[in-house]
Scaffold this motif. Structure first.
Motif, PDB file in Angstrom:
ATOM      1  N   LYS A 128       5.057  19.390 -13.828  1.00  0.00           N
ATOM      2  CA  LYS A 128       4.145  19.441 -12.694  1.00  0.00           C
ATOM      3  C   LYS A 128       3.130  20.556 -12.899  1.00  0.00           C
ATOM      4  O   LYS A 128       3.397  21.515 -13.620  1.00  0.00           O
ATOM      5  CB  LYS A 128       4.930  19.655 -11.395  1.00  0.00           C
ATOM      6  CG  LYS A 128       5.843  18.503 -11.030  1.00  0.00           C
ATOM      7  CD  LYS A 128       6.552  18.753  -9.707  1.00  0.00           C
ATOM      8  CE  LYS A 128       7.535  19.903  -9.820  1.00  0.00           C
ATOM      9  NZ  LYS A 128       8.342  20.067  -8.584  1.00  0.00           N
ATOM     10  N   GLU A 129       1.999  20.404 -12.284  1.00  0.00           N
ATOM     11  CA  GLU A 129       0.974  21.441 -12.377  1.00  0.00           C
ATOM     12  C   GLU A 129       1.542  22.803 -11.980  1.00  0.00           C
ATOM     13  O   GLU A 129       2.254  22.934 -10.986  1.00  0.00           O
ATOM     14  CB  GLU A 129      -0.202  21.099 -11.457  1.00  0.00           C
ATOM     15  CG  GLU A 129      -1.095  20.006 -12.004  1.00  0.00           C
ATOM     16  CD  GLU A 129      -2.286  19.757 -11.086  1.00  0.00           C
ATOM     17  OE1 GLU A 129      -3.417  19.726 -11.567  1.00  0.00           O
ATOM     18  OE2 GLU A 129      -2.066  19.583  -9.860  1.00  0.00           O
ATOM     19  N   GLY A 130       1.223  23.809 -12.778  1.00  0.00           N
ATOM     20  CA  GLY A 130       1.678  25.159 -12.493  1.00  0.00           C
ATOM     21  C   GLY A 130       2.988  25.535 -13.147  1.00  0.00           C
ATOM     22  O   GLY A 130       3.364  26.715 -13.147  1.00  0.00           O
ATOM     23  N   GLU A 131       3.699  24.580 -13.724  1.00  0.00           N
ATOM     24  CA  GLU A 131       4.978  24.883 -14.359  1.00  0.00           C
ATOM     25  C   GLU A 131       4.778  25.413 -15.783  1.00  0.00           C
ATOM     26  O   GLU A 131       3.680  25.366 -16.338  1.00  0.00           O
ATOM     27  CB  GLU A 131       5.867  23.641 -14.393  1.00  0.00           C
ATOM     28  CG  GLU A 131       6.388  23.207 -13.050  1.00  0.00           C
ATOM     29  CD  GLU A 131       7.364  22.050 -13.151  1.00  0.00           C
ATOM     30  OE1 GLU A 131       8.150  21.856 -12.221  1.00  0.00           O
ATOM     31  OE2 GLU A 131       7.327  21.334 -14.188  1.00  0.00           O
ATOM     32  N   THR A 132       5.865  25.921 -16.371  1.00  0.00           N
ATOM     33  CA  THR A 132       5.870  26.381 -17.757  1.00  0.00           C
ATOM     34  C   THR A 132       6.576  25.341 -18.627  1.00  0.00           C
ATOM     35  O   THR A 132       7.642  24.854 -18.275  1.00  0.00           O
ATOM     36  CB  THR A 132       6.593  27.734 -17.900  1.00  0.00           C
ATOM     37  OG1 THR A 132       5.864  28.723 -17.164  1.00  0.00           O
ATOM     38  CG2 THR A 132       6.691  28.157 -19.356  1.00  0.00           C
ATOM     39  N   VAL A 133       5.966  25.014 -19.757  1.00  0.00           N
ATOM     40  CA  VAL A 133       6.501  23.991 -20.650  1.00  0.00           C
ATOM     41  C   VAL A 133       6.813  24.634 -22.004  1.00  0.00           C
ATOM     42  O   VAL A 133       6.019  25.430 -22.518  1.00  0.00           O
ATOM     43  CB  VAL A 133       5.501  22.834 -20.836  1.00  0.00           C
ATOM     44  CG1 VAL A 133       5.996  21.861 -21.893  1.00  0.00           C
ATOM     45  CG2 VAL A 133       5.278  22.114 -19.517  1.00  0.00           C
ATOM     46  N   VAL A 134       7.961  24.279 -22.575  1.00  0.00           N
ATOM     47  CA  VAL A 134       8.336  24.721 -23.921  1.00  0.00           C
ATOM     48  C   VAL A 134       8.446  23.484 -24.808  1.00  0.00           C
ATOM     49  O   VAL A 134       9.254  22.590 -24.538  1.00  0.00           O
ATOM     50  CB  VAL A 134       9.667  25.498 -23.923  1.00  0.00           C
ATOM     51  CG1 VAL A 134      10.038  25.902 -25.351  1.00  0.00           C
ATOM     52  CG2 VAL A 134       9.586  26.725 -23.024  1.00  0.00           C
ATOM     53  N   LEU A 135       7.633  23.432 -25.848  1.00  0.00           N
ATOM     54  CA  LEU A 135       7.673  22.335 -26.819  1.00  0.00           C
ATOM     55  C   LEU A 135       8.424  22.827 -28.050  1.00  0.00           C
ATOM     56  O   LEU A 135       7.957  23.721 -28.759  1.00  0.00           O
ATOM     57  CB  LEU A 135       6.249  21.900 -27.180  1.00  0.00           C
ATOM     58  CG  LEU A 135       5.348  21.508 -26.006  1.00  0.00           C
ATOM     59  CD1 LEU A 135       3.967  21.105 -26.499  1.00  0.00           C
ATOM     60  CD2 LEU A 135       5.977  20.377 -25.189  1.00  0.00           C
ATOM     61  N   ASN A 136       9.589  22.253 -28.291  1.00  0.00           N
ATOM     62  CA  ASN A 136      10.469  22.736 -29.358  1.00  0.00           C
ATOM     63  C   ASN A 136      10.029  22.229 -30.728  1.00  0.00           C
ATOM     64  O   ASN A 136       9.704  21.049 -30.891  1.00  0.00           O
ATOM     65  CB  ASN A 136      11.912  22.292 -29.097  1.00  0.00           C
ATOM     66  CG  ASN A 136      12.469  22.897 -27.820  1.00  0.00           C
ATOM     67  OD1 ASN A 136      12.413  24.092 -27.612  1.00  0.00           O
ATOM     68  ND2 ASN A 136      12.998  22.052 -26.943  1.00  0.00           N
ATOM     69  N   CYS A 137      10.041  23.134 -31.697  1.00  0.00           N
ATOM     70  CA  CYS A 137       9.767  22.787 -33.096  1.00  0.00           C
ATOM     71  C   CYS A 137      10.700  23.616 -33.967  1.00  0.00           C
ATOM     72  O   CYS A 137      10.642  24.856 -33.963  1.00  0.00           O
ATOM     73  CB  CYS A 137       8.311  23.065 -33.462  1.00  0.00           C
ATOM     74  SG  CYS A 137       7.940  22.800 -35.216  1.00  0.00           S
ATOM     75  N   HIS A 138      11.579  22.950 -34.698  1.00  0.00           N
ATOM     76  CA  HIS A 138      12.524  23.634 -35.578  1.00  0.00           C
ATOM     77  C   HIS A 138      12.393  23.069 -36.994  1.00  0.00           C
ATOM     78  O   HIS A 138      12.166  21.866 -37.179  1.00  0.00           O
ATOM     79  CB  HIS A 138      13.965  23.463 -35.085  1.00  0.00           C
ATOM     80  CG  HIS A 138      14.229  24.162 -33.790  1.00  0.00           C
ATOM     81  ND1 HIS A 138      13.983  23.571 -32.564  1.00  0.00           N
ATOM     82  CD2 HIS A 138      14.712  25.395 -33.516  1.00  0.00           C
ATOM     83  CE1 HIS A 138      14.301  24.411 -31.593  1.00  0.00           C
ATOM     84  NE2 HIS A 138      14.746  25.526 -32.148  1.00  0.00           N
TER      85      HIS A 138
END
Length: 218
Positions: free
Chosen positions: A68-78
């Protein structure tokens, strides 16, 4: 007597000469053997050391992400490789693809977007983690994000990508939905209203006729 002494001298000289020849032969063979050994040793080429090839795999999770707008997103890359001791020397690049084209977000482990501190890499490269963080997401962050790792030999290995969708707030009764869901709800409401009108139309006609008949009788 003189003849006997002469014979002894000749015998001694013969023995001395024989031993001298024997010693020269043995010394010559030893020198030849040593020379051949030296020649054989120096003729061997030095062993060339070749660097081991990298076998790197890059994994991005999840394949799709919503926020949702305003949230924090973590895109995982390993990523992982047998040469784990050199992982911190690798270069990471993040870029996004959307309807506007391709845009690089992070290159050589550093965010390159001007005046943008919302996007940065949070992972530890020495542990094979190159995850990306996006703070306070907006609808402009829609797109597919790719994590690309560059090896020391110049080869680039890219993950399969993560598709990010952002839900926006309607501002009506605090309802939060994506644009696609909003359109679907509105279309369903209009369709339901049309069906209701079609079903109720015959009954309304009968009611109107009854009301007319009642007024005539009165």
């Amino acid at each position: 007597m003189n003849q006997y002494v002469g014979k002894l001298c000749r015998a001694a000289m013969s023995s001395l000469f024989f031993f001298l020849l024997l010693d020269v032969g043995v010394s010559g063979r030893s020198a030849s053997t040593e020379s051949a050994a030296v020649t054989q040793t120096t003729a061997q080429p030095p062993l060339a050391t070749r660097p081991e090839p990298w076998h790197l795999s890059v994994t991005q999770t999840p394949a799709k992400e919503k926020a949702k707008e305003g949230e924090t997103v973590v895109l995982n890359c390993h990523f992982n490789s047998p040469q784990s001791s050199s992982l911190s020397e690798l270069m990471v690049k993040w870029y996004k693809e959307d309807e506007k084209g391709q845009m690089t977000l992070l290159e050589n482990n550093v965010t390159i977007l001007p005046n943008n501190n919302r996007i940065f890499m949070s992972g530890d490269l020495s542990q094979g983690d190159a995850s990306l963080v996006i703070l306070n997401v907006t609808t402009g962050d829609h797109g597919i994000y790719f994590c690309a790792v560059t090896l020391p030999d110049g080869k680039v290995v890219t993950g399969n990508g993560t598709k990010l969708r952002i839900r926006r707030a309607l501002g009506l009764f605090g309802i939060e939905e994506s644009i696609g869901t909003i359109i679907a709800v509105v279309a369903a409401g209009i369709g339901g209203l049309v069906v209701l009108i079609i079903v109720l139309t015959p009954q309304l006609r009968r009611c109107i006729l009854c009301m007319k008949q009642g007024s005539h009788q009165a």
